[in-house]
Design a protein around this motif. Sequence first.
Motif, PDB file in Angstrom:
ATOM      1  N   GLU A   7     -10.859  -6.602   5.333  1.00 10.63           N
ATOM      2  CA  GLU A   7      -9.405  -6.409   5.255  1.00 10.63           C
ATOM      3  C   GLU A   7      -9.014  -6.252   3.790  1.00 10.63           C
ATOM      4  O   GLU A   7      -9.321  -7.117   2.967  1.00 10.63           O
ATOM      5  CB  GLU A   7      -8.692  -7.618   5.882  1.00 10.63           C
ATOM      6  CG  GLU A   7      -7.212  -7.715   5.654  1.00 10.63           C
ATOM      7  CD  GLU A   7      -6.441  -6.547   6.216  1.00 10.63           C
ATOM      8  OE1 GLU A   7      -5.865  -5.789   5.413  1.00 10.63           O
ATOM      9  OE2 GLU A   7      -6.428  -6.399   7.458  1.00 10.63           O
ATOM     10  N   ASP A  53     -10.942  -4.018   9.873  1.00  9.31           N
ATOM     11  CA  ASP A  53      -9.679  -3.282   9.810  1.00  9.31           C
ATOM     12  C   ASP A  53      -9.997  -1.834   9.439  1.00  9.31           C
ATOM     13  O   ASP A  53     -10.792  -1.582   8.528  1.00  9.31           O
ATOM     14  CB  ASP A  53      -8.751  -3.911   8.770  1.00  9.31           C
ATOM     15  CG  ASP A  53      -7.352  -3.323   8.831  1.00  9.31           C
ATOM     16  OD1 ASP A  53      -6.469  -3.960   9.435  1.00  9.31           O
ATOM     17  OD2 ASP A  53      -7.148  -2.213   8.273  1.00  9.31           O
ATOM     18  N   GLY A  55      -7.952   0.463   8.197  1.00 13.17           N
ATOM     19  CA  GLY A  55      -7.216   0.994   7.057  1.00 13.17           C
ATOM     20  C   GLY A  55      -7.778   0.496   5.743  1.00 13.17           C
ATOM     21  O   GLY A  55      -7.187  -0.365   5.087  1.00 13.17           O
ATOM     22  N   ASP A  60     -13.179   5.716   5.279  1.00 11.78           N
ATOM     23  CA  ASP A  60     -12.560   5.708   6.597  1.00 11.78           C
ATOM     24  C   ASP A  60     -13.182   4.593   7.429  1.00 11.78           C
ATOM     25  O   ASP A  60     -14.410   4.423   7.450  1.00 11.78           O
ATOM     26  CB  ASP A  60     -12.779   7.062   7.278  1.00 11.78           C
ATOM     27  CG  ASP A  60     -12.184   7.100   8.675  1.00 11.78           C
ATOM     28  OD1 ASP A  60     -10.964   7.270   8.805  1.00 11.78           O
ATOM     29  OD2 ASP A  60     -12.966   6.929   9.638  1.00 11.78           O
ATOM     30  N   GLY A  61     -12.330   3.803   8.100  1.00 11.04           N
ATOM     31  CA  GLY A  61     -12.825   2.673   8.867  1.00 11.04           C
ATOM     32  C   GLY A  61     -13.806   3.064   9.954  1.00 11.04           C
ATOM     33  O   GLY A  61     -14.776   2.329  10.224  1.00 11.04           O
ATOM     34  N   THR A  80      -6.858  -2.089  14.538  1.00 15.19           N
ATOM     35  CA  THR A  80      -6.212  -0.819  14.250  1.00 15.19           C
ATOM     36  C   THR A  80      -4.752  -0.822  14.664  1.00 15.19           C
ATOM     37  O   THR A  80      -4.362  -1.536  15.583  1.00 15.19           O
ATOM     38  CB  THR A  80      -6.947   0.338  14.967  1.00 15.19           C
ATOM     39  OG1 THR A  80      -6.255   1.566  14.758  1.00 15.19           O
ATOM     40  CG2 THR A  80      -7.034   0.069  16.469  1.00 15.19           C
ATOM     41  N   ARG A  82      -3.544   2.061  15.534  1.00 15.10           N
ATOM     42  CA  ARG A  82      -3.534   3.222  16.425  1.00 15.10           C
ATOM     43  C   ARG A  82      -3.764   2.764  17.864  1.00 15.10           C
ATOM     44  O   ARG A  82      -4.830   2.261  18.187  1.00 15.10           O
ATOM     45  CB  ARG A  82      -4.623   4.214  16.011  1.00 15.10           C
ATOM     46  CG  ARG A  82      -4.577   4.588  14.539  1.00 15.10           C
ATOM     47  CD  ARG A  82      -5.821   5.360  14.134  1.00 15.10           C
ATOM     48  NE  ARG A  82      -5.941   5.443  12.687  1.00 15.10           N
ATOM     49  CZ  ARG A  82      -6.988   5.992  12.061  1.00 15.10           C
ATOM     50  NH1 ARG A  82      -8.000   6.486  12.763  1.00 15.10           N
ATOM     51  NH2 ARG A  82      -7.013   6.018  10.750  1.00 15.10           N
TER      52      ARG A  82
END
Length: 228
Positions: A7, A53, A55, A60-61, A80, A82
Amino acid sequence: MRLLLVEDDNHVAAALSAVLARHGFDVTHARSGEEALQALVPEGNGFGVVLLDLGLPDQDGYEVCGKIRKRTSTPVIMVTARSDVRSRIHGLNLGADDYVVKPYDTGELLARIHAVSRRTAPEDPGTGGEGVLRLGAVHIELPTRQVSVDGSVVQLTRKEFDLLALLAQRPGVVFRREQIISEVWRTSWEGTGRTLEVHVASLRAKLRMPALIETVRGVGYRLVAPAS
């Protein structure tokens, strides 16, 4: 259990780490994808779960998730914002074991962490190899949901069995009341505490082993494995 929290927001990480620590987790905080990948060397580095996480500032995660899966079989739970199905499917296809969508309930997160750790844990030497937990005179058959004591079948309700099976899969480990409620009743602690106490009392009576489930005052319960 050791948990790797990936994170980049220090405030979020500090608050979540405090919550996880209260529930018995040893949390290591990684602030970037690269830091997370380094923490997992060698093979998993003893972590039970990775809370990832998506982000992240450097990578890119989803890419990080794929790299983690190539390096280790440690369970990965994606975090996420999303919520669309396609994004979740993409993450699962990359090797994630589960996901939570922000904002999430802490009880749900804890339940998912324990669920993936149970699914991926190596077989316990106390199991019979075919989904049977053997704890002294108590035999718990997970596939058939049947419990017996000294060979005699004990009739349990659905929730009584779920509660016993949860505790029995980790003898000696203290389960917090909130965690038990979340995993067995799939709800939050509020208003359900008395129900848990009643089910524990009922199990002790039906199994005729009052010392089998120990109350850890102010925390929760643990199963004390009887002598074989």
